[in-house]
Design a protein around this motif. Structure first.
Motif, PDB file in Angstrom:
ATOM      1  N   LEU A 232       0.812  -1.223   0.000  1.00 18.26           N
ATOM      2  CA  LEU A 232       0.000   0.000   0.000  1.00 18.26           C
ATOM      3  C   LEU A 232       0.843   1.269   0.000  1.00 18.26           C
ATOM      4  O   LEU A 232       0.391   2.313  -0.481  1.00 18.26           O
ATOM      5  CB  LEU A 232      -0.927   0.018   1.224  1.00 18.26           C
ATOM      6  N   MET A 233       2.075   1.183   0.533  1.00 17.43           N
ATOM      7  CA  MET A 233       2.893   2.395   0.645  1.00 17.43           C
ATOM      8  C   MET A 233       4.340   1.996   0.916  1.00 17.43           C
ATOM      9  O   MET A 233       4.599   1.057   1.663  1.00 17.43           O
ATOM     10  CB  MET A 233       2.370   3.257   1.804  1.00 17.43           C
ATOM     11  N   VAL A 234       5.281   2.708   0.305  1.00 14.66           N
ATOM     12  CA  VAL A 234       6.679   2.578   0.698  1.00 14.66           C
ATOM     13  C   VAL A 234       6.976   3.661   1.732  1.00 14.66           C
ATOM     14  O   VAL A 234       6.255   4.659   1.809  1.00 14.66           O
ATOM     15  CB  VAL A 234       7.644   2.692  -0.498  1.00 14.66           C
ATOM     16  N   SER A 235       8.019   3.467   2.514  1.00 21.93           N
ATOM     17  CA  SER A 235       8.259   4.377   3.636  1.00 21.93           C
ATOM     18  C   SER A 235       9.079   5.606   3.262  1.00 21.93           C
ATOM     19  O   SER A 235       9.105   6.586   4.018  1.00 21.93           O
ATOM     20  CB  SER A 235       8.990   3.626   4.760  1.00 21.93           C
ATOM     21  N   THR A 236       9.745   5.572   2.122  1.00 17.66           N
ATOM     22  CA  THR A 236      10.674   6.636   1.761  1.00 17.66           C
ATOM     23  C   THR A 236       9.978   7.827   1.090  1.00 17.66           C
ATOM     24  O   THR A 236       8.882   7.694   0.560  1.00 17.66           O
ATOM     25  CB  THR A 236      11.751   6.082   0.803  1.00 17.66           C
ATOM     26  N   PRO A 237      10.625   9.005   1.101  1.00 19.53           N
ATOM     27  CA  PRO A 237      10.008  10.183   0.486  1.00 19.53           C
ATOM     28  C   PRO A 237       9.950  10.123  -1.036  1.00 19.53           C
ATOM     29  O   PRO A 237       9.187  10.861  -1.656  1.00 19.53           O
ATOM     30  CB  PRO A 237      10.889  11.342   0.969  1.00 19.53           C
ATOM     31  N   THR A 238      10.776   9.265  -1.647  1.00 21.71           N
ATOM     32  CA  THR A 238      10.719   9.069  -3.097  1.00 21.71           C
ATOM     33  C   THR A 238      10.368   7.614  -3.386  1.00 21.71           C
ATOM     34  O   THR A 238      10.607   6.730  -2.561  1.00 21.71           O
ATOM     35  CB  THR A 238      12.068   9.407  -3.759  1.00 21.71           C
ATOM     36  N   ARG A 239       9.808   7.358  -4.557  1.00 20.73           N
ATOM     37  CA  ARG A 239       9.367   6.007  -4.892  1.00 20.73           C
ATOM     38  C   ARG A 239      10.553   5.046  -5.023  1.00 20.73           C
ATOM     39  O   ARG A 239      11.639   5.452  -5.437  1.00 20.73           O
ATOM     40  CB  ARG A 239       8.541   6.010  -6.173  1.00 20.73           C
ATOM     41  N   ALA A 240      10.318   3.808  -4.682  1.00 21.78           N
ATOM     42  CA  ALA A 240      11.356   2.791  -4.747  1.00 21.78           C
ATOM     43  C   ALA A 240      11.477   2.261  -6.173  1.00 21.78           C
ATOM     44  O   ALA A 240      10.463   2.014  -6.836  1.00 21.78           O
ATOM     45  CB  ALA A 240      11.036   1.657  -3.783  1.00 21.78           C
ATOM     46  N   SER A 241      12.712   2.083  -6.633  1.00 16.44           N
ATOM     47  CA  SER A 241      12.921   1.628  -8.013  1.00 16.44           C
ATOM     48  C   SER A 241      12.354   0.230  -8.240  1.00 16.44           C
ATOM     49  O   SER A 241      11.949  -0.089  -9.361  1.00 16.44           O
ATOM     50  CB  SER A 241      14.414   1.644  -8.334  1.00 16.44           C
ATOM     51  N   PRO A 247       2.820   4.128  -3.996  1.00 12.42           N
ATOM     52  CA  PRO A 247       2.980   5.523  -3.563  1.00 12.42           C
ATOM     53  C   PRO A 247       3.824   5.679  -2.301  1.00 12.42           C
ATOM     54  O   PRO A 247       4.004   4.746  -1.520  1.00 12.42           O
ATOM     55  CB  PRO A 247       1.535   5.969  -3.303  1.00 12.42           C
ATOM     56  N   THR A 248       4.336   6.883  -2.135  1.00  8.89           N
ATOM     57  CA  THR A 248       5.090   7.258  -0.939  1.00  8.89           C
ATOM     58  C   THR A 248       4.149   7.939   0.046  1.00  8.89           C
ATOM     59  O   THR A 248       3.025   8.325  -0.314  1.00  8.89           O
ATOM     60  CB  THR A 248       6.215   8.236  -1.292  1.00  8.89           C
ATOM     61  N   PRO A 249       4.579   8.153   1.289  1.00  9.37           N
ATOM     62  CA  PRO A 249       3.757   8.919   2.225  1.00  9.37           C
ATOM     63  C   PRO A 249       3.441  10.326   1.702  1.00  9.37           C
ATOM     64  O   PRO A 249       2.340  10.836   1.914  1.00  9.37           O
ATOM     65  CB  PRO A 249       4.626   8.980   3.484  1.00  9.37           C
ATOM     66  N   ILE A 250       4.402  10.922   1.005  1.00 16.18           N
ATOM     67  CA  ILE A 250       4.176  12.267   0.472  1.00 16.18           C
ATOM     68  C   ILE A 250       3.107  12.232  -0.618  1.00 16.18           C
ATOM     69  O   ILE A 250       2.227  13.108  -0.675  1.00 16.18           O
ATOM     70  CB  ILE A 250       5.495  12.854  -0.054  1.00 16.18           C
ATOM     71  N   ASP A 251       3.153  11.220  -1.462  1.00 15.01           N
ATOM     72  CA  ASP A 251       2.119  11.066  -2.492  1.00 15.01           C
ATOM     73  C   ASP A 251       0.726  11.004  -1.873  1.00 15.01           C
ATOM     74  O   ASP A 251      -0.250  11.502  -2.447  1.00 15.01           O
ATOM     75  CB  ASP A 251       2.339   9.774  -3.290  1.00 15.01           C
ATOM     76  N   LEU A 252       0.656  10.370  -0.710  1.00 17.30           N
ATOM     77  CA  LEU A 252      -0.637  10.112  -0.059  1.00 17.30           C
ATOM     78  C   LEU A 252      -1.060  11.231   0.892  1.00 17.30           C
ATOM     79  O   LEU A 252      -2.147  11.179   1.458  1.00 17.30           O
ATOM     80  CB  LEU A 252      -0.557   8.795   0.719  1.00 17.30           C
ATOM     81  N   GLY A 253      -0.202  12.240   1.031  1.00 14.00           N
ATOM     82  CA  GLY A 253      -0.527  13.341   1.935  1.00 14.00           C
ATOM     83  C   GLY A 253      -0.124  13.099   3.375  1.00 14.00           C
ATOM     84  O   GLY A 253      -0.555  13.820   4.276  1.00 14.00           O
TER      85      GLY A 253
END
Length: 334
Positions: A232-241, A247-253
Motif C-alpha cells: 500500500l505504501m513505501v516508507s521513503t520520500p521518493t518512490r522505490a525503483s 505511492p510514498t507517504p508524500i504522495d498520499l498526503g
C-alpha cells in the motif's frame, strides 16, 4: 669575560630553542605515524544484531570487497543484545586507532530512546565514517482484507477505531517506527505487536493474525509478485525503483510518515582524521564500483553518498526526529 659569558648564554639559548623545536617536530612525527601506517593489521567490525539480518548482510557485503581494497581483513563479530548497546559499547570503549568499527542501521538513532538508561551519547562517542546506502520498507496487507489502496485501509481503520493491529521485528526497530509514524500522520489507531524478528511477524501477517506490517522491500517482493500480499505504501520520500507504482507517504498526503532505513559505519569519536579519511576514501571507491552497486541492488539498497561531516549532521537529525516521534507516540523504554 662578560662578553664570553653572554655569547655562551646566547648559544645555549639558541640550542635550547633548536632542541625544543626538534622535540616538537619529533612528537608530531610520532603522533602521525599510526595514521600513516594504518591499516597494518586486521580491523574488527562489530554488528550489534544477530547474523542474517539486513544490518548484518549489507555491511558484510561491503566489507568483503573493502578488505581487498585496504589490504587488511575486516573481521566481523555479531554482538547483539540489550537493544544494540553491547555491540555499540565495544566500539565506544575501543582504542580510537581505526582498528575497531561499528556497522549499524537506522536503529542506531532509535536505541537511545527505547533502551532504559541508554549508556552512551552517540553524537559525542561515535563519529560517522561511511554511509553505505538506504532502502525502503513497504507496508503490506493481505488481499483477503479487501484493501487495495491506502484510502481503503485508512477508511477501514477509522470506521472501527482500535480494531487494527500491526507487527514489527521488535520494539524500536525501523519496522516499528514506520508503523508509529503512519498512525500519527494518518490519525488512526492500531495496536503494536512486537516479534523477536521480521520473519515471525511476516508469518503472522500471512496467517491473518495481524492486519499490516512494514518490511524491507527485498523481503516483500516475492510475496507481492506471487499475489500473496498487497503493497500500500513505501516508507521513503521518493518512490522505490523496485516498486515504482507504489505511492510514498508524500504522495498520499502523509509526509510525516516518511522513514528512511539506512546502513552506516562508525568509529570512536577521537579516531584521527587521517584514518577516517583513508577509510572513507577506500570505502567510497568500493561502493562506486559497478560490481558492488549490482550486489547492493540485489539487496534493494540505493546509494546515499555523504561525507563524514554530512553523515554526522544527518545522524544528529535522525536522533532528534526519533526522539520527537517516540514521545508523541507514548513509547516507553522496556
Amino acid at each position: 669575560m662578560e662578553l664570553v659569558g653572554a655569547a655562551i648564554g646566547e648559544r645555549r639559548g639558541t640550542m635550547s630553542l633548536v632542541s625544543r623545536a626538534a622535540l616538537a617536530a619529533l612528537v608530531v612525527a610520532i603522533a602521525s605515524m599510526p595514521a600513516q601506517a594504518w591499516p597494518d593489521r586486521p580491523i574488527k567490525a562489530f554488528i550489534p544484531f544477530g547474523a542474517g539480518s539486513a544490518t548484518d548482510v549489507i555491511p558484510r557485503t561491503v566489507f568483503d570487497a573493502l578488505s581487498a581494497e585496504l589490504g587488511q581483513q575486516i573481521i566481523v563479530e555479531n554482538k547483539g543484545g540489550a537493544g544494540g548497546t553491547l555491540g555499540i559499547g565495544e566500539v565506544v570503549r575501543a582504542n580510537p586507532d581505526g582498528y575497531t568499527i561499528l556497522a549499524n542501521s537506522s536503529a542506531h538513532a532509535i536505541a537511545p530512546f527505547i533502551v532504559p538508561n541508554f549508556p552512551f551519547d552517540l553524537k559525542r562517542d561515535l563519529s560517522g565514517v561511511l554511509m553505505i546506502g538506504q532502502n525502503a520498507n513497504v507496508m503490506l496487507v493481505l488481499p483477503s482484507r479487501g484493501w487495495k489502496t491506502m484510502t481503503d485501509f485508512v477508511a477501514a481503520a477509522k470506521a472501527k477505531p482500535g480494531s487494527m493491529n500491526f507487527g514489527s521485528a521488535g520494539l524500536g526497530t525501523a519496522t516499528h517506527i514506520c508503523g508509529e509514524r503512519l498512525k500519527l500522520a494518518a490519525g488512526i489507531e492500531a495496536t503494536h505487536v512486537p516479534y523477536k524478528g521480521g520473519a515471525e511477524a511476516l508469518t503472522d501477517l500471512l496467517g491473518g493474525r495481524i492486519d499490516f506490517l512494514f518490511t524491507p522491500i527485498s523481503t516483500a517482493l516475492p510475496l507481492i509478485r506471487d499475489g500473496r500480499a498487497i503493497p500500500l505504501m513505501v516508507s521513503t520520500p521518493t518512490r522505490a525503483s523496485d516498486l515504482p507504482e507504489v505511492p510514498t507517504p508524500i504522495d498520499l498526503g502523509y509526509k510525516d510518515a516518511t522513514t528512511i532505513v539506512w546502513y552506516a559505519v562508525f568509529m570512536p569519536a577521537k579516531t584521527p582524521r587521517e584514518i577516517v579519511d583513508k577509510f572513507h576514501s577506500a570505502a567510497t571507491k568500493v561502493l562506486a564500483s559497478q560490481e558492488m552497486q549490482a550486489k547492493l541492488k540485489k539487496l534493494a539498497v540505493d546509494p546515499m553518498p555523504m561525507s563524514p561531516e554530512q553523515m554526522n549532521r544527518f545522524v544528529a537529525g535522525e536522533l532528534a526526529s526519533n526522539e520527537r516521534l517516540i514521545k508523541a507516540a507514548g513509547i516507553t523504554p522496556k
